[in-house]
Enzyme design. Sequence first.
Site, short mmCIF file in Angstrom:
data_model
loop_
_atom_site.label_atom_id
_atom_site.label_comp_id
_atom_site.label_asym_id
_atom_site.label_seq_id
_atom_site.Cartn_x
_atom_site.Cartn_y
_atom_site.Cartn_z
N HIS A 89 0.81 -1.23 0.00
CA HIS A 89 0.00 0.00 0.00
C HIS A 89 0.84 1.28 0.00
O HIS A 89 0.46 2.28 0.61
CB HIS A 89 -0.94 0.00 1.20
N CYS A 90 1.98 1.23 -0.68
CA CYS A 90 2.88 2.39 -0.78
C CYS A 90 3.33 2.88 0.60
O CYS A 90 3.63 4.07 0.77
CB CYS A 90 2.22 3.53 -1.55
N ALA A 91 3.36 1.96 1.56
CA ALA A 91 3.87 2.29 2.90
C ALA A 91 4.94 1.27 3.26
O ALA A 91 4.90 0.63 4.32
CB ALA A 91 2.73 2.28 3.92
#
Length: 408
Positions: A357-359
């Site tokens: 999740h782009c984290a």
Amino acid sequence: MDFGRLRMDFPTMREDRGVYLDSACQSLRPDSVIAAVTEYYTKCPVCGGRSVHHLANEVSVRVDETREELCSFFGGESPDCFIFTKNTTEGLNTVARGLGLRRGDAVVTTDTEHNSNYVPWLMLRDSQGIRMRMSRSGKDGVFDIESFKEAMGRDVKAVSVGHCSNVTGCVVPVKDVAEIAHDYGAKVIVDGAQAAPHMKIDMKKLGADFYALSLHKMLGPSGMGLLYGTGEALRSLPSLEYGGGTVGLVTYDNVSFAPAPDRFEAGLQDYAGIFGTKAAVEYLEKIGMDNVAAHDRSLMEYMYGEIKDIKGLSFVGPEDPDLRSSVMSFNIAGLGAHDVAMMLDSIDGIMVRSGMHCAHPFFVSRGIEGSVRASVYLYNNREDIDRFAAALRKVADTFGGFRNTRRP
């Protein structure tokens, strides 16, 4: 508020295209937003802010009206404090690269940031020699105000935090963070991508210097974002791009720049997106953001109750659904996140997100390879959750590392 009736405002829902639980990535759009975008292309598909003919004037007026609507909706200092961008990422990069940070200046972030609010600071560390410090959360990702206080110091020039995590749903108390940061003379930048669609935002009460958000996560057109800055903060911030619309006067030797917001909006704008933005904000305003937040919370509580006893299921983030805003991240033992997501889609058209999740730092630091993320919004209902839970139970029963039994 009759959210069941609102559901019919969304073509995807009316046509029963499946169960959409991926609004944390991008929201669906109601008829009014689609109509507003179409209105631009059919009635006045021209450039605003330059020509003076009647169609151009109509576009210019609509742009001004949209800023005024945004200012009212978000409790801004002035309509001129709202800058149109293509997404939160552009807004955050504009601020990070415009603050003029120097070698030795420190920036404080949290350990749960989206890449868009972490990578720009990493790049400045490598290119400008700034120092990075981090406020550490607990294992479940809940913000720790004491850790944040320990990270602060007189060398801190900027504090950049996500208002709401797109993985855990945990909310950062921005007002408290801003008060502490300002006591040290630091600027406060907020990634509001996940918060703005789901809670009431009052810019003046929050006290941040900059607040970036994505309108395509809150019923607006794709590729539309906002950067809000206080008048004082924007006056000292240079633009990320230069060209038409950003200048006052240019000679062969010199250039004078326009004030905000024009200085930050180089070239022709996404006028159709701006038309749709106004419609999206008006739609949310009629519903009331407190009602949206309550609806999200109700669905999170219901979802937790329906899936918590699935064998092999582990939550990423706190188990308390009241701490999760609108996102539920989890894994099924023995299965990869992408596999679970694809099976949910295949079984009953359940659309969720899978991966990191782009984290990435959050997952890497905790030794987790990724997660499945189900996210809700105002057009979802309990039937959606029932279908999701039934499909997830089938996945876990059939393919998971544990045999599943449901408690009575």
